[in-house]
Design a protein around this motif. Structure first.
Motif, PDB file in Angstrom:
ATOM      1  N   MET A  30      -5.628  20.240   3.598  1.00 28.23           N
ATOM      2  CA  MET A  30      -6.422  21.409   3.884  1.00 28.23           C
ATOM      3  C   MET A  30      -6.500  21.613   5.332  1.00 28.23           C
ATOM      4  N   LYS A  31      -6.477  22.950   5.215  1.00 30.64           N
ATOM      5  CA  LYS A  31      -6.768  23.393   6.994  1.00 30.64           C
ATOM      6  C   LYS A  31      -7.878  24.377   6.873  1.00 30.64           C
ATOM      7  N   PHE A  32      -8.763  24.385   7.872  1.00 31.65           N
ATOM      8  CA  PHE A  32      -9.825  25.214   8.015  1.00 31.65           C
ATOM      9  C   PHE A  32      -9.680  25.995   9.489  1.00 31.65           C
ATOM     10  N   GLY A  33      -9.757  27.085   9.183  1.00 26.23           N
ATOM     11  CA  GLY A  33      -9.480  28.287  10.359  1.00 26.23           C
ATOM     12  C   GLY A  33     -10.730  28.193  11.102  1.00 26.23           C
ATOM     13  N   GLY A  34     -10.633  28.929  12.384  1.00 22.57           N
ATOM     14  CA  GLY A  34     -11.647  29.293  13.106  1.00 22.57           C
ATOM     15  C   GLY A  34     -13.042  29.610  12.730  1.00 22.57           C
ATOM     16  N   THR A  35     -13.181  30.164  12.028  1.00 23.60           N
ATOM     17  CA  THR A  35     -14.364  31.122  11.489  1.00 23.60           C
ATOM     18  C   THR A  35     -14.990  29.856  10.506  1.00 23.60           C
ATOM     19  N   TRP A 256      -8.147  27.254   4.441  1.00 23.41           N
ATOM     20  CA  TRP A 256      -9.302  27.710   4.207  1.00 23.41           C
ATOM     21  C   TRP A 256     -10.074  28.829   5.132  1.00 23.41           C
ATOM     22  N   THR A 257      -9.965  29.910   4.820  1.00 26.48           N
ATOM     23  CA  THR A 257     -10.534  31.026   5.890  1.00 26.48           C
ATOM     24  C   THR A 257     -11.669  31.775   5.547  1.00 26.48           C
ATOM     25  N   ASP A 258     -11.719  32.798   6.315  1.00 25.61           N
ATOM     26  CA  ASP A 258     -13.045  33.543   5.817  1.00 25.61           C
ATOM     27  C   ASP A 258     -12.908  34.791   4.980  1.00 25.61           C
ATOM     28  N   VAL A 259     -11.925  35.061   4.385  1.00 22.38           N
ATOM     29  CA  VAL A 259     -11.588  36.061   3.445  1.00 22.38           C
ATOM     30  C   VAL A 259     -11.140  35.376   1.897  1.00 22.38           C
ATOM     31  N   ASP A 260     -11.369  36.087   0.883  1.00 19.73           N
ATOM     32  CA  ASP A 260     -11.034  35.534  -0.309  1.00 19.73           C
ATOM     33  C   ASP A 260      -9.554  35.214  -0.703  1.00 19.73           C
ATOM     34  N   GLY A 261      -8.817  35.378   0.229  1.00 26.18           N
ATOM     35  CA  GLY A 261      -7.245  35.114  -0.202  1.00 26.18           C
ATOM     36  C   GLY A 261      -6.509  36.046   0.531  1.00 26.18           C
ATOM     37  N   VAL A 262      -5.346  36.223   0.148  1.00 23.06           N
ATOM     38  CA  VAL A 262      -4.315  37.275   0.879  1.00 23.06           C
ATOM     39  C   VAL A 262      -4.789  38.331   0.083  1.00 23.06           C
ATOM     40  N   MET A 263      -5.082  39.547   0.729  1.00 23.20           N
ATOM     41  CA  MET A 263      -5.516  40.694   0.085  1.00 23.20           C
ATOM     42  C   MET A 263      -4.370  41.656   0.269  1.00 23.20           C
ATOM     43  N   SER A 264      -4.862  42.860  -0.646  1.00 26.01           N
ATOM     44  CA  SER A 264      -3.740  43.896  -0.794  1.00 26.01           C
ATOM     45  C   SER A 264      -3.696  44.825   0.570  1.00 26.01           C
ATOM     46  N   ALA A 265      -4.587  44.360   1.585  1.00 25.68           N
ATOM     47  CA  ALA A 265      -4.540  45.170   2.775  1.00 25.68           C
ATOM     48  C   ALA A 265      -5.652  44.000   3.818  1.00 25.68           C
ATOM     49  N   ASN A 266      -5.509  44.485   5.021  1.00 25.34           N
ATOM     50  CA  ASN A 266      -6.764  43.817   5.867  1.00 25.34           C
ATOM     51  C   ASN A 266      -8.114  44.362   5.614  1.00 25.34           C
ATOM     52  N   PRO A 267      -8.711  43.444   4.949  1.00 27.18           N
ATOM     53  CA  PRO A 267     -10.169  43.915   4.673  1.00 27.18           C
ATOM     54  C   PRO A 267     -10.855  44.517   5.541  1.00 27.18           C
ATOM     55  N   ARG A 268     -10.516  44.290   7.104  1.00 26.45           N
ATOM     56  CA  ARG A 268     -11.066  44.961   8.047  1.00 26.45           C
ATOM     57  C   ARG A 268     -10.845  46.419   8.224  1.00 26.45           C
ATOM     58  N   LEU A 269      -9.600  46.585   7.845  1.00 30.41           N
ATOM     59  CA  LEU A 269      -9.154  48.026   7.845  1.00 30.41           C
ATOM     60  C   LEU A 269      -9.302  48.873   6.572  1.00 30.41           C
ATOM     61  N   GLY A 291       2.353  41.104  10.282  1.00 27.65           N
ATOM     62  CA  GLY A 291       1.012  41.294  10.814  1.00 27.65           C
ATOM     63  C   GLY A 291      -0.126  40.838   9.926  1.00 27.65           C
ATOM     64  N   ALA A 292      -0.089  40.338   8.647  1.00 26.29           N
ATOM     65  CA  ALA A 292      -1.049  39.779   8.027  1.00 26.29           C
ATOM     66  C   ALA A 292      -1.614  38.735   8.519  1.00 26.29           C
ATOM     67  N   LYS A 293      -2.693  38.631   9.531  1.00 26.47           N
ATOM     68  CA  LYS A 293      -3.009  37.546  10.270  1.00 26.47           C
ATOM     69  C   LYS A 293      -3.408  36.151   9.286  1.00 26.47           C
ATOM     70  N   VAL A 294      -3.701  36.500   8.009  1.00 23.86           N
ATOM     71  CA  VAL A 294      -4.241  35.487   7.352  1.00 23.86           C
ATOM     72  C   VAL A 294      -3.324  34.155   7.046  1.00 23.86           C
ATOM     73  N   LEU A 295      -2.031  34.235   7.388  1.00 21.95           N
ATOM     74  CA  LEU A 295      -1.324  33.159   7.408  1.00 21.95           C
ATOM     75  C   LEU A 295      -0.052  33.204   8.625  1.00 21.95           C
TER      76      LEU A 295
HETATM   77  P1  ADP Z   1      -8.450  31.747  10.324  1.00 21.62           P
HETATM   78  O1  ADP Z   1      -9.037  31.331  11.626  1.00 21.62           O
HETATM   79  O2  ADP Z   1      -9.076  31.244   9.161  1.00 21.62           O
HETATM   80  O3  ADP Z   1      -6.990  31.171  10.451  1.00 21.62           O
HETATM   81  P2  ADP Z   1      -7.380  34.387  10.830  1.00 21.62           P
HETATM   82  O4  ADP Z   1      -8.346  35.216  11.487  1.00 21.62           O
HETATM   83  O5  ADP Z   1      -6.270  33.920  11.458  1.00 21.62           O
HETATM   84  O6  ADP Z   1      -8.285  33.340  10.169  1.00 21.62           O
HETATM   85  O7  ADP Z   1      -6.861  34.991   9.371  1.00 21.62           O
HETATM   86  C1  ADP Z   1      -7.851  35.631   8.476  1.00 21.62           C
HETATM   87  C2  ADP Z   1      -7.936  37.129   8.850  1.00 21.62           C
HETATM   88  O8  ADP Z   1      -6.744  37.741   8.527  1.00 21.62           O
HETATM   89  C3  ADP Z   1      -9.111  37.830   7.977  1.00 21.62           C
HETATM   90  O9  ADP Z   1     -10.168  37.743   8.312  1.00 21.62           O
HETATM   91  C4  ADP Z   1      -8.478  39.191   8.023  1.00 21.62           C
HETATM   92  O10 ADP Z   1      -9.079  39.892   8.909  1.00 21.62           O
HETATM   93  C5  ADP Z   1      -6.935  39.101   8.289  1.00 21.62           C
HETATM   94  N1  ADP Z   1      -6.112  39.854   7.631  1.00 21.62           N
HETATM   95  C6  ADP Z   1      -5.333  40.487   7.854  1.00 21.62           C
HETATM   96  N2  ADP Z   1      -4.437  40.950   6.765  1.00 21.62           N
HETATM   97  C7  ADP Z   1      -5.063  40.203   5.776  1.00 21.62           C
HETATM   98  C8  ADP Z   1      -4.639  40.439   4.216  1.00 21.62           C
HETATM   99  N3  ADP Z   1      -3.580  41.004   4.022  1.00 21.62           N
HETATM  100  N4  ADP Z   1      -5.483  39.752   3.559  1.00 21.62           N
HETATM  101  C9  ADP Z   1      -6.480  38.749   4.000  1.00 21.62           C
HETATM  102  N5  ADP Z   1      -6.745  38.800   5.272  1.00 21.62           N
HETATM  103  C10 ADP Z   1      -6.132  39.580   6.178  1.00 21.62           C
END
Ligand code: ADP
Ligand code: ASP
Ligand code: MG
Length: 493
Positions: A30-35, A256-269, A291-295
């Protein structure tokens, strides 16, 4: 917890290191990201998750990031020192000390490990200060020095999380990945040498796991064979978790990150972006690359090669199952699942009527690009062969154009090539979904949706995996492009 395969990875076979006495012992990384480890509250939540999973799994390996923002702060300290600014890094040391002290004070009892841990924080921040002082005197910061400096955030945080777990009665120990992950010497973007890494990981972690101790490993970090610290690229802790999962035959890898999973777009946008319950390695690889920073994009390879399921989950909403990433895509023909965007790019054009039919121009162009170490995100060539255009990070443009001009000096002098130029401030927007494969009309829907908003498409490319179509647009239209594709093509079907 969800009922998925806790003790049931059937294909581990006889070589599974934990299969003593015929009992298959399953391991979770298990990996915990920065937030997820960025404050006292977040660290307690992460510790609670570790304790819960320690009950569900027989072996657990934890990978930890620096607190959110810390790697940026360390980088800024080193850069400003190199530029002759002696004040900024002192301010950063003060801020980082305050943040880590507050966290340690809130989490650890005064009569326990608190003062030892405050000493650890001081030790690493003193190192940071000394490194910045040297960088200031030298007036430059090499990628090698940058890796040593930026590894400090993970080193501190792994020690904090391990101490928090020990205080809660869970045996755990911080481990520096410099002792585990052996890499080449591509500083700041190092490539793991998997055979050497596997040997070190097993030698170091298996005895700990057999004792019942949970290793808390620094993400992002590695070291060359000679022991020089390297890093795996920004966001690389995801990759660290996948590397360890591979080396230890993990049954699953969870980030483990700060959003509910990989989403259909960056939820911040896109505020109405939805969680995608299942994605294939190919789909998520395409999203991460674009560009989906989540992974981190390189996370996928170690797990795909071993067929290890990967989950992305939310530390702050742990009962939400998150996204499961598996081998085979689930797809309905024609559906687009997600849209991503990658910024900070430029499109380089090599143009000239004399290029037509001349063999070797593309090969020479791209070897000039490679000589600058620039990675090409997208290529498109007009069928008339009068131009080649490709997209690279903006910070590589000056060097790349100079290298191409040098390589093509003769063709430029003869006017076979008219000019090599770049269009800056462009963004690649990528639509992803395995169901796009072989389905006519998807591209037309994307273009139609963008046309409705007068968004101009500068270039187009479809990856060979056919699960993504990428479009280049100007940076000022990128957010609109993502929102429009999300609302018309994903939500609108
Ligand atoms: P961590 O520090 O846990 O690795 P990151 O900031 O690297 O977290 O990645 C998580 C972030 O990725 C989310 O907060 C979100 O803003 C961004 N993000 C961009 N695209 C997506 C996507 N398609 N689904 C989920 N998150 C996304
Ligand atoms: N701390 C590193 C970064 O910010 C690695 C990571 O968080 O994955 O890039
Ligand atoms: Mg990340």
């Amino acid at each position: 917890m969800a009922s998925h395969s806790f003790f049931c990875r059937g294909d581990l076979g006889a070589e599974n290191p934990y299969s003593g006495g015929g009992v298959i012992v399953s391991l979770l990384t298990m990996k915990f990201g920065g937030t997820s480890v960025g404050s006292a509250e977040a660290l307690s939540q992460a510790a609670a998750i570790v304790q819960e999973q320690a009950r569900n799994w027989e072996r657990l390996v934890v990978v930890v990031s620096a607190m959110n923002g810390v790697t940026d702060a360390l980088t800024r300290g080193a850069r400003t020192a190199a530029a002759g600014d002696e004040r900024t890094y002192h301010g950063i040391v003060t801020d980082l000390r305050a943040r880590h002290y507050t966290t340690v004070d809130a989490l650890l009892d005064a009569n326990g490990e608190r003062s030892r841990l405050l000493g650890t924080v001081d030790k690493y921040l003193d190192e940071f200060s000394t490194f910045c002082q040297s960088v200031y005197i030298l007036g430059e910061v090499t990628p090698r020095a940058m890796d040593t400096i930026t590894s400090l955030g993970e080193r501190i945080n792994a020690r904090i999380l391990a101490a928090v777990l020990r205080q809660k009665g869970t045996s755990s120990e911080a481990v520096d990945a410099t002792d585990l992950v052996v890499t080449d010497d591509t500083f700041q973007d190092a490539v793991p040498l998997m055979d050497a890494t596997r040997a070190q990981v097993r030698a170091r972690l298996i005895p700990m796991l057999e004792e019942g101790t949970i290793p808390i490993v620094t993400g992002f970090v590695g070291a060359t064979k000679e022991g020089v610290t390297t890093t795996l690229g920004r966001g690389g802790s995801d990759f660290s978790a996948a590397i360890l999962g591979d080396c230890l035959d993990a049954a699953e890898v969870w980030t483990w990150t700060d959003v509910d999973g990989v989403m259909s777009a960056n939820p911040r946008l896109v505020p109405d972006a939805r969680v995608i319950p299942v994605l294939s390695y190919g789909e998520v690889g395409e999203l991460a690359y674009f560009g989906a920073k989540v992974l981190h994009p390189r996370t996928i390879r170690p797990v795909v090669e071993r067929g290890i399921p990967l989950w992305v989950k939310n530390t702050f909403n742990p009962t939400c199952p998150g996204t499961r990433i598996v081998r085979e895509p689930e797809s309905t023909p024609g559906t687009v699942k997600a849209v991503s965007a990658i910024k900070g790019l430029s499109m380089v054009n090599v143009e000239g009527r004399g290029m037509m039919g001349v063999p070797g121009i593309a090969a020479r162009t791209f070897s000039a690009v490679a000589s600058q170490g620039a990675s090409v995100l997208m290529i498109s060539q007009a069928s008339s062969e009068q131009s080649i255009c490709f997209v690279i990070p903006t910070d590589a443009v000056a060097g790349v154009i100079a290298a191409i001009e040098d390589e093509m000096a003769l063709e430029l002098a003869r006017r076979d090539i008219d000019r090599v130029w770049s269009m800056d401030d462009v963004v690649i927007v990528t639509a992803v979904g395995a169901g796009m494969r072989g389905t006519p009309g998807v591209a037309a829907r994307l273009f139609g949706a963008l046309a409705q908003k007068d968004i101009n498409i500068i270039a187009i490319a479809q990856g060979s995996s056919e699960c993504g179509i990428s479009l280049v647009v100007t940076a000022d239209q990128a957010t609109d492009a993502v929102r429009q594709l999300h609302s018309e093509v994903i939500n609108g079907k």
